[in-house]
Design a protein around this motif. Sequence first.
Motif, PDB file in Angstrom:
ATOM      1  N   GLU A 171       3.754   1.044  -3.695  1.00  7.94           N
ATOM      2  CA  GLU A 171       3.916   1.785  -2.450  1.00  7.94           C
ATOM      3  C   GLU A 171       4.560   0.901  -1.388  1.00  7.94           C
ATOM      4  O   GLU A 171       4.299  -0.294  -1.299  1.00  7.94           O
ATOM      5  N   LYS A 172       5.417   1.526  -0.585  1.00  2.00           N
ATOM      6  CA  LYS A 172       6.004   0.790   0.533  1.00  2.00           C
ATOM      7  C   LYS A 172       5.485   1.422   1.821  1.00  2.00           C
ATOM      8  O   LYS A 172       5.936   2.493   2.238  1.00  2.00           O
TER       9      LYS A 172
ATOM     10  N   THR B  42       4.949   1.559   5.876  1.00  2.00           N
ATOM     11  CA  THR B  42       5.749   1.142   7.023  1.00  2.00           C
ATOM     12  C   THR B  42       5.026   0.043   7.801  1.00  2.00           C
ATOM     13  O   THR B  42       3.804   0.013   7.848  1.00  2.00           O
TER      14      THR B  42
ATOM     15  N   THR C 212       1.493  -8.148   7.692  1.00  3.17           N
ATOM     16  CA  THR C 212       1.929  -6.803   7.325  1.00  3.17           C
ATOM     17  C   THR C 212       0.721  -5.951   6.970  1.00  3.17           C
ATOM     18  O   THR C 212      -0.415  -6.432   6.943  1.00  3.17           O
TER      19      THR C 212
ATOM     20  N   ASN D  78      -0.047  -4.972   4.175  1.00  5.00           N
ATOM     21  CA  ASN D  78      -0.650  -5.433   2.925  1.00  5.00           C
ATOM     22  C   ASN D  78      -1.792  -6.406   3.182  1.00  5.00           C
ATOM     23  O   ASN D  78      -2.783  -6.404   2.450  1.00  5.00           O
TER      24      ASN D  78
END
Lengths: 189, 101
Positions: A125-126, A128, B4, B6
């Motif tokens: 998954e990317k 934002t 980020t 993540n």
Amino acid sequence: MGAAEAAGSALLTGVAGWLFVGFALLILGTAIAVVWSKNPVHSALFLLASFLLVACVFILEEAEFVGAVQILVYAGGIMVLFLFVIMLVHQRTAAGTPAFQHQWDIALLLLPVFLIPFLYILGTEKFTDIARNPDAFRAVAGRVIGNTEAVSWLMFRDYLLPFEVASVFLLVAMIGAVVLGKRSFEKVD
Amino acid sequence: MTITINHFLILSFLLFAIGFFGVLVRRNFLTVLMSIELMLNAVNINFIAFSRRLSDLTGQVFSVFVITIAAGEAAIGLALTISLFRQRKTLNVEEANTMKG
């Protein structure tokens, strides 16, 4: 990094990023200490530290209202409740009994079962990383006022019914806690 | 250091895993309740992080609701703790096995 800064909305870079790293490491350390401590009082105090650090992360993420609520409700309310109950049920901690159940190794084996799908999602998954509208947390109808006002506008305008349901839930929880705590079940069986 | 989404996901995953591990393996009922609070905190971190990335305040409102549920859950859980202690004189979850099949 350049693209994000060009958009004027780079999230958590520089000092704020290092602060996040420090908070995150401390959160994980205190969480491990909560699970690891044998004495429940130590667990409760580490849990308090963990709550305050999570509130710091919330404030770092520009969610000041939720950070304040986190400190008020968790550190102020739930922790007092925990410490109160620990004192009330003051148990003689048997030195011989281990703190962990015997199936801890099986529980540790469960980790890959969750880790593999998580890493798969993280890799494919990317998500934002650029906030399209950085003022969304502070603005109501185009006017910049503040995070608390913005949250309360949304809560009392769009989420009024869930808010009322939450208040009924708290009432039910309060009555349930009183009934459970008051009645003695010793004569039942 | 650029953070980020993540990093937030990894933090909340690890926090949730620690809480889940605590629920599974601790004998003391109070510590099990504390581990549940850790898991709810992990969920809140995700809500807040995605709320900022998506520029949508709904995540913050939902994390306030999650905190409300956590407060009610803690009250009920601690009342159960007192009830369990009165009946069994122990907080060991392995001894509360009356309904074991």
